[in-house]
Design a protein around this motif. Structure first.
Motif, PDB file in Angstrom:
ATOM      1  N   LEU A  20      76.013  91.622  42.080  1.00  0.00           N
ATOM      2  CA  LEU A  20      77.258  91.964  42.776  1.00  0.00           C
ATOM      3  C   LEU A  20      77.981  90.690  43.198  1.00  0.00           C
ATOM      4  N   GLY A  21      79.292  90.791  43.358  1.00  0.00           N
ATOM      5  CA  GLY A  21      80.072  89.655  43.832  1.00  0.00           C
ATOM      6  C   GLY A  21      80.117  88.538  42.800  1.00  0.00           C
ATOM      7  N   ASP A  22      80.343  87.330  43.274  1.00  0.00           N
ATOM      8  CA  ASP A  22      80.362  86.148  42.407  1.00  0.00           C
ATOM      9  C   ASP A  22      78.905  85.724  42.197  1.00  0.00           C
ATOM     10  N   ARG A  23      78.312  86.233  41.141  1.00  0.00           N
ATOM     11  CA  ARG A  23      76.872  86.053  40.917  1.00  0.00           C
ATOM     12  C   ARG A  23      76.479  84.583  40.860  1.00  0.00           C
ATOM     13  N   LYS A  24      77.234  83.766  40.137  1.00  0.00           N
ATOM     14  CA  LYS A  24      76.902  82.339  40.025  1.00  0.00           C
ATOM     15  C   LYS A  24      76.984  81.644  41.379  1.00  0.00           C
ATOM     16  N   ALA A  25      78.041  81.917  42.130  1.00  0.00           N
ATOM     17  CA  ALA A  25      78.212  81.294  43.446  1.00  0.00           C
ATOM     18  C   ALA A  25      77.097  81.728  44.396  1.00  0.00           C
ATOM     19  N   ASN A  26      76.685  82.990  44.326  1.00  0.00           N
ATOM     20  CA  ASN A  26      75.607  83.477  45.193  1.00  0.00           C
ATOM     21  C   ASN A  26      74.295  82.768  44.881  1.00  0.00           C
ATOM     22  N   LEU A  27      73.994  82.571  43.596  1.00  0.00           N
ATOM     23  CA  LEU A  27      72.767  81.868  43.225  1.00  0.00           C
ATOM     24  C   LEU A  27      72.827  80.412  43.679  1.00  0.00           C
ATOM     25  N   LYS A  28      73.984  79.785  43.478  1.00  0.00           N
ATOM     26  CA  LYS A  28      74.148  78.379  43.874  1.00  0.00           C
ATOM     27  C   LYS A  28      73.957  78.214  45.379  1.00  0.00           C
ATOM     28  N   LYS A  29      74.567  79.091  46.163  1.00  0.00           N
ATOM     29  CA  LYS A  29      74.439  79.016  47.620  1.00  0.00           C
ATOM     30  C   LYS A  29      72.996  79.268  48.048  1.00  0.00           C
ATOM     31  N   ALA A  30      72.319  80.222  47.392  1.00  0.00           N
ATOM     32  CA  ALA A  30      70.918  80.499  47.718  1.00  0.00           C
ATOM     33  C   ALA A  30      70.055  79.268  47.470  1.00  0.00           C
ATOM     34  N   ILE A  31      70.298  78.561  46.376  1.00  0.00           N
ATOM     35  CA  ILE A  31      69.528  77.354  46.058  1.00  0.00           C
ATOM     36  C   ILE A  31      69.769  76.278  47.115  1.00  0.00           C
ATOM     37  N   GLU A  32      71.016  76.119  47.543  1.00  0.00           N
ATOM     38  CA  GLU A  32      71.323  75.147  48.606  1.00  0.00           C
ATOM     39  C   GLU A  32      70.558  75.484  49.886  1.00  0.00           C
ATOM     40  N   LEU A  33      70.533  76.768  50.245  1.00  0.00           N
ATOM     41  CA  LEU A  33      69.849  77.184  51.469  1.00  0.00           C
ATOM     42  C   LEU A  33      68.328  77.049  51.344  1.00  0.00           C
ATOM     43  N   LEU A  34      67.788  77.342  50.161  1.00  0.00           N
ATOM     44  CA  LEU A  34      66.353  77.131  49.930  1.00  0.00           C
ATOM     45  C   LEU A  34      66.001  75.663  50.146  1.00  0.00           C
ATOM     46  N   ASN A  35      66.833  74.779  49.606  1.00  0.00           N
ATOM     47  CA  ASN A  35      66.604  73.343  49.734  1.00  0.00           C
ATOM     48  C   ASN A  35      66.701  72.901  51.201  1.00  0.00           C
ATOM     49  N   ASP A  36      67.643  73.466  51.936  1.00  0.00           N
ATOM     50  CA  ASP A  36      67.846  73.099  53.340  1.00  0.00           C
ATOM     51  C   ASP A  36      66.760  73.648  54.263  1.00  0.00           C
ATOM     52  N   LYS A  37      66.279  74.864  53.986  1.00  0.00           N
ATOM     53  CA  LYS A  37      65.431  75.565  54.952  1.00  0.00           C
ATOM     54  C   LYS A  37      63.953  75.658  54.574  1.00  0.00           C
ATOM     55  N   ALA A  65      65.270  80.824  37.932  1.00  0.00           N
ATOM     56  CA  ALA A  65      64.016  80.431  38.578  1.00  0.00           C
ATOM     57  C   ALA A  65      64.210  79.081  39.250  1.00  0.00           C
ATOM     58  N   VAL A  66      63.514  78.913  40.377  1.00  0.00           N
ATOM     59  CA  VAL A  66      63.595  77.685  41.152  1.00  0.00           C
ATOM     60  C   VAL A  66      62.182  77.260  41.535  1.00  0.00           C
ATOM     61  N   GLY A  67      61.901  75.971  41.380  1.00  0.00           N
ATOM     62  CA  GLY A  67      60.656  75.402  41.863  1.00  0.00           C
ATOM     63  C   GLY A  67      60.965  74.514  43.048  1.00  0.00           C
ATOM     64  N   LEU A  68      60.138  74.588  44.080  1.00  0.00           N
ATOM     65  CA  LEU A  68      60.362  73.708  45.226  1.00  0.00           C
ATOM     66  C   LEU A  68      59.040  73.258  45.825  1.00  0.00           C
ATOM     67  N   GLN A  69      59.099  72.103  46.472  1.00  0.00           N
ATOM     68  CA  GLN A  69      57.958  71.548  47.200  1.00  0.00           C
ATOM     69  C   GLN A  69      58.154  71.886  48.668  1.00  0.00           C
ATOM     70  N   THR A  70      57.115  72.456  49.276  1.00  0.00           N
ATOM     71  CA  THR A  70      57.222  72.841  50.678  1.00  0.00           C
ATOM     72  C   THR A  70      55.919  72.567  51.411  1.00  0.00           C
ATOM     73  N   ASN A  71      56.039  72.301  52.699  1.00  0.00           N
ATOM     74  CA  ASN A  71      54.846  72.173  53.530  1.00  0.00           C
ATOM     75  C   ASN A  71      54.647  73.426  54.373  1.00  0.00           C
ATOM     76  N   LEU A  72      55.396  74.481  54.069  1.00  0.00           N
ATOM     77  CA  LEU A  72      55.279  75.759  54.770  1.00  0.00           C
ATOM     78  C   LEU A  72      54.231  76.643  54.095  1.00  0.00           C
ATOM     79  N   SER A  73      53.783  77.651  54.804  1.00  0.00           N
ATOM     80  CA  SER A  73      52.870  78.643  54.224  1.00  0.00           C
ATOM     81  C   SER A  73      53.665  79.592  53.326  1.00  0.00           C
ATOM     82  N   ALA A  74      52.957  80.319  52.491  1.00  0.00           N
ATOM     83  CA  ALA A  74      53.610  81.300  51.620  1.00  0.00           C
ATOM     84  C   ALA A  74      54.323  82.374  52.446  1.00  0.00           C
ATOM     85  N   VAL A  75      53.712  82.811  53.527  1.00  0.00           N
ATOM     86  CA  VAL A  75      54.346  83.830  54.376  1.00  0.00           C
ATOM     87  C   VAL A  75      55.624  83.274  55.006  1.00  0.00           C
ATOM     88  N   ALA A  76      55.597  82.030  55.455  1.00  0.00           N
ATOM     89  CA  ALA A  76      56.802  81.415  56.024  1.00  0.00           C
ATOM     90  C   ALA A  76      57.891  81.285  54.959  1.00  0.00           C
TER      91      ALA A  76
END
Length: 168
Positions: A20-37, A65-76
């Motif tokens: 739904l909506g601007d699919r590409k923009a939604n994915l891009k914003k989600a990736i930015e937020l994943l990286n930030d949070k 698909a996105v791969g990221l490095q995190t020091n958080l738990s899977a639940v977090a």
């Protein structure tokens, strides 16, 4: 004097999607937020377009698909991913229904996690869904499924899912 302990990092693989909506923009914003949070994004697949799965009378999905490095738990990671979905306007109505954004935790290092009604890692249906495996095999071809003992590339090559997945 305190000793500095090295932080433990895990590699998490997530699948993003939306129809739904601007699919590409939604994915891009989600990736930015994943990286930030959640953690440092280290890999991003191409975009893949797929007919809706499960509930088919809706617009086609874009997946990535996105791969990221995190020091958080899977639940977090899961909890933060769900909060990112909400931040981007996700409203949960129907199972497999149309959505602005969907973020699924597919793999978390080599961990096997089963918390009923909360989290299953590896994702229990990943190996039977082409829209998951094609983008994942693109960014993590040699990663081994911790239960099946097969690489993502081998699983992708042998998948029986008839749903067409088109790389954009």
């Amino acid at each position: 004097m305190m000793l500095n302990k090295a932080l433990e990092y895990s590699t998490a693989y997530l699948l993003l999607g939306g129809n739904l909506g601007d699919r590409k923009a939604n994915l891009k914003k989600a990736i930015e937020l994943l990286n930030d949070k959640i953690g440092k994004v280290i890999a991003i697949s191409s975009l893949y377009e797929t007919a809706a799965w499960g509930k088919t009378n809706q617009p086609a999905f874009l997946n990535q698909a996105v791969g990221l490095q995190t020091n958080l738990s899977a639940v977090a990671v899961l909890d933060l991913a769900l909060s990112i979905e909400q931040e981007l306007g996700r409203v949960r109505k129907d199972k497999w229904g149309a959505r602005l954004i969907d973020i699924d935790l597919i793999l978390f290092g080599d961990q096997i996690i089963n918390i009923p009604d909360k989290l299953q890692v590896p994702h229990p249906h990943m190996q039977s869904r082409k829209f998951v495996m094609e983008p994942l095999a693109e960014i993590a071809p040699e990663v081994v499924h911790p239960v099946l003992g097969e690489t993502m590339l081998n699983i992708c090559r042998n998948i029986k899912d008839p749903l067409e997945v088109k790389k954009l």
